[in-house]
Design an enzyme around this catalytic site. Structure first.
Site, short mmCIF file in Angstrom:
data_model
loop_
_atom_site.label_atom_id
_atom_site.label_comp_id
_atom_site.label_asym_id
_atom_site.label_seq_id
_atom_site.Cartn_x
_atom_site.Cartn_y
_atom_site.Cartn_z
N ARG A 144 0.49 -1.53 -0.06
CA ARG A 144 0.14 0.24 -0.17
C ARG A 144 0.71 1.21 0.18
NH1 ARG A 144 -5.39 -1.92 1.67
NH2 ARG A 144 -5.93 0.42 2.82
N TYR A 147 0.61 4.00 -2.56
CA TYR A 147 -0.71 4.68 -1.93
C TYR A 147 -0.49 6.02 -1.23
CZ TYR A 147 -5.11 7.03 -2.16
OH TYR A 147 -6.52 7.45 -1.74
N GLU A 149 2.94 7.02 0.35
CA GLU A 149 4.09 7.66 0.23
C GLU A 149 3.76 8.50 -0.67
OE1 GLU A 149 5.52 8.20 2.17
OE2 GLU A 149 5.45 5.86 3.51
P1 NAD Z 1 -11.84 6.63 -9.23
O1 NAD Z 1 -10.57 6.43 -9.26
O2 NAD Z 1 -12.84 6.99 -9.30
O3 NAD Z 1 -11.10 8.17 -9.65
C1 NAD Z 1 -9.93 8.94 -9.94
C2 NAD Z 1 -9.68 9.13 -11.66
O4 NAD Z 1 -8.83 9.79 -11.92
C3 NAD Z 1 -10.05 8.45 -12.93
O5 NAD Z 1 -11.07 9.05 -13.54
C4 NAD Z 1 -8.72 8.43 -13.13
O6 NAD Z 1 -8.89 7.99 -14.71
C5 NAD Z 1 -8.06 9.41 -12.95
N1 NAD Z 1 -7.53 9.17 -12.79
C6 NAD Z 1 -5.93 8.48 -12.68
N2 NAD Z 1 -4.59 8.99 -13.02
C7 NAD Z 1 -4.27 9.67 -13.67
C8 NAD Z 1 -3.68 10.55 -14.65
N3 NAD Z 1 -2.24 10.02 -14.92
N4 NAD Z 1 -4.05 11.49 -15.94
C9 NAD Z 1 -5.30 11.47 -15.43
N5 NAD Z 1 -6.38 10.90 -14.57
C10 NAD Z 1 -5.63 10.55 -14.43
O7 NAD Z 1 -10.94 7.44 -7.51
P2 NAD Z 1 -11.37 8.54 -6.70
O8 NAD Z 1 -12.23 8.02 -5.11
O9 NAD Z 1 -12.93 9.48 -7.53
O10 NAD Z 1 -10.83 9.65 -5.70
C11 NAD Z 1 -10.97 10.58 -6.15
C12 NAD Z 1 -9.50 10.94 -5.55
O11 NAD Z 1 -9.93 11.37 -3.69
C13 NAD Z 1 -8.06 10.71 -5.64
O12 NAD Z 1 -6.82 11.52 -5.60
C14 NAD Z 1 -7.86 9.72 -4.08
O13 NAD Z 1 -6.66 9.35 -3.51
C15 NAD Z 1 -8.64 10.15 -2.84
N6 NAD Z 1 -9.80 9.81 -2.27
C16 NAD Z 1 -10.13 9.28 -2.37
C17 NAD Z 1 -11.60 8.75 -0.74
C18 NAD Z 1 -12.96 7.81 -1.55
O14 NAD Z 1 -13.21 7.15 -0.14
N7 NAD Z 1 -13.47 8.20 -2.34
C19 NAD Z 1 -10.76 8.38 -0.09
C20 NAD Z 1 -9.66 9.07 0.14
C21 NAD Z 1 -9.12 10.02 -1.14
N1 UDP Z 2 -13.22 -5.91 2.79
C1 UDP Z 2 -14.13 -6.81 3.10
N2 UDP Z 2 -13.86 -7.72 2.20
C2 UDP Z 2 -14.31 -6.97 0.55
C3 UDP Z 2 -13.20 -5.94 0.53
C4 UDP Z 2 -12.98 -4.89 1.24
O1 UDP Z 2 -13.51 -6.99 3.88
O2 UDP Z 2 -14.73 -7.94 -0.30
C5 UDP Z 2 -12.82 -4.80 4.07
C6 UDP Z 2 -10.66 -4.05 4.12
O3 UDP Z 2 -9.98 -5.45 4.25
C7 UDP Z 2 -10.35 -3.23 4.46
C8 UDP Z 2 -12.40 -2.30 4.34
O4 UDP Z 2 -13.17 -3.99 3.92
O5 UDP Z 2 -10.53 -3.51 5.85
C9 UDP Z 2 -12.51 -1.48 3.95
O6 UDP Z 2 -12.06 -1.66 2.61
P1 UDP Z 2 -11.32 -0.35 1.13
O7 UDP Z 2 -11.03 -1.51 0.06
O8 UDP Z 2 -12.98 -0.04 1.08
O9 UDP Z 2 -11.09 0.80 2.00
P2 UDP Z 2 -9.75 1.33 2.56
O10 UDP Z 2 -10.47 1.69 3.52
O11 UDP Z 2 -8.68 -0.01 2.93
O12 UDP Z 2 -8.91 1.87 1.75
#
Ligand code: NAD
Ligand code: UDP
Length: 329
Positions: A144, A147, A149
């Protein structure tokens, strides 16, 4: 005159909701994405919108924008464990090189830049709930780490541009967010469980299910991000829902919600899977007068309805494979 905003990751889950929100607020939105984990379907409805234009581009390559820019939201990055374990180098590059490009663009355009950071910067946290002043417990060389780092570097270079160049920057630390437009096969626990329920499969709990998460509905997350962008605070702010639940209890909730009577099966816990996660949102409450409004029952029902609306082909095409093999040391 309308302001211009560039949103990277526009075809993704959060990026597409941000496009909708900023269009609603009267901005001209430029969406950028290379579709590596996103889906054009998420922005299909904006195709002919007068306030929207889309550029297909990989943000790790030099970015040129003709228009003036007032704001930039950098949301491009693989975000689910299954994605960043499959494409680790792209994940590191989008957080580092991509962020560097966007910082350069923001400096050039004198735009305010908000970056999407994550609760993963806290790693497997030893402080609970997590406050912004906690430095985290991250295994840099674990699977992990690519992501975690990348996101820590992203925060670091963003603060350097803020301090050294006086750039206006904002950092949101997003905790697990869910809602319509998540990809059913992205491996995250909510689409995973809901997809399994819809296909009549057993729910896969990783480990013994005692690990916890706190799930935030997308509308609440977008509101928090909007308020943070418009604030004058440059340090990281947690945005998430503090209602914590174990994965085992969550599986039971999903079984009740979907009324499908599936069983649960237990699989190996992925390496470095955080054992607990809950945002301390005191700072967001104080600074932004923000707190989540949508409870889990309501948000999950909306999300399940969205997944129920997928076509049969999407449901089965998306069936995610057991990916624990990818994440052994
Ligand atoms: P997602 O995968 O649905 O969206 C990410 C988008 O970025 C995708 O459309 C992908 O094609 C695009 N992308 C990736 N690399 C690219 C590149 N090099 N150039 C152009 N486009 C690129 O994910 P998400 O859940 O919408 O997450 C969006 C952001 O929010 C991310 O930075 C993620 O780390 C952050 N984030 C999301 C969550 C969550 O719970 N959804 C939690 C923590 C952080
Ligand atoms: N998880 C699970 N079953 C699944 C997918 C995820 O038990 O089919 C667990 C995973 O191991 C983690 C939690 O659900 O403890 C949340 O995982 P997710 O991939 O949604 O995001 P994370 O919070 O780990 O980035």
């Amino acid at each position: 005159m309308s302001k211009n905003i560039l949103i990277t990751g526009a075809a993704g889950f959060l990026g597409s909701h941000l496009c909708d929100r900023f269009i609603k607020e009267g901005f001209n939105v430029i969406g950028m994405d290379n579709f590596i984990t996103g889906d054009a379907k998420n922005i299909e409805h904006l195709k002919n919108h007068p306030q929207f234009r889309f550029i297909k581009h990989d943000v790790t390559e030099h970015i040129t924008i003709e228009e003036d820019l007032h704001y930039i939201l950098h949301f491009a990055s693989p975000a689910s464990p299954i994605d960043y374990l499959k494409i680790p180098i792209q994940t590191l590059k989008v957080g580092s090189l991509g962020t560097h490009n966007l910082l350069g663009l923001a400096k050039n355009k004198k735009a305010r830049l908000l970056i999407a950071s994550t609760s993963e910067v806290y790693g497997d946290p030893l402080v609970h709930p997590q406050t912004e002043d906690y430095y985290g417990n991250v295994n840099a060389i674990g699977p992990r780490g690519v992501y975690d780092e990348a996101k820590r570097f992203q925060e670091s270079i963003t603060m350097a541009y803020h301090r050294f160049h006086g750039l206006e920057t904002r950092i949101v630390r997003i905790f697990n967010t869910y809602g319509p437009r998540m990809r059913l096969n992205d491996g995250r626990v909510i689409p995973a469980f809901m997809g399994q329920a819809l296909r009549g499969e057993d729910l896969t709990i990783f480990g013994d299910g005692s690990q916890t998460r706190s799930f935030c509905y997308v509308d609440d997350q977008i509101e928090g991000i909007y308020r943070l962008l418009m604030s004058d605070y440059a340090y990281p702010v947690n945005i998430g829902n503090p209602h914590e639940i174990s994965i085992k209890e969550f599986a039971e909730e999903i079984i009740k919600l979907t009324k499908t009577h599936q069983k649960v099966v237990y699989k190996e816990l992925p390496v470095d899977d955080p054992m607990q996660r809950q945002p301390d949102i005191s700072l967001a409450k104080k600074l932004l007068d923000w707190e989540p409004k949508v409870g889990r029952a309501e948000g999950m029902a909306i999300t399940y309805n969205y997944f129920k609306g997928l076509t049969e082909e999407e449901l089965y095409k998306s069936a995610h494979k057991d990916f624990t093999n990818h994440i052994k040391r």
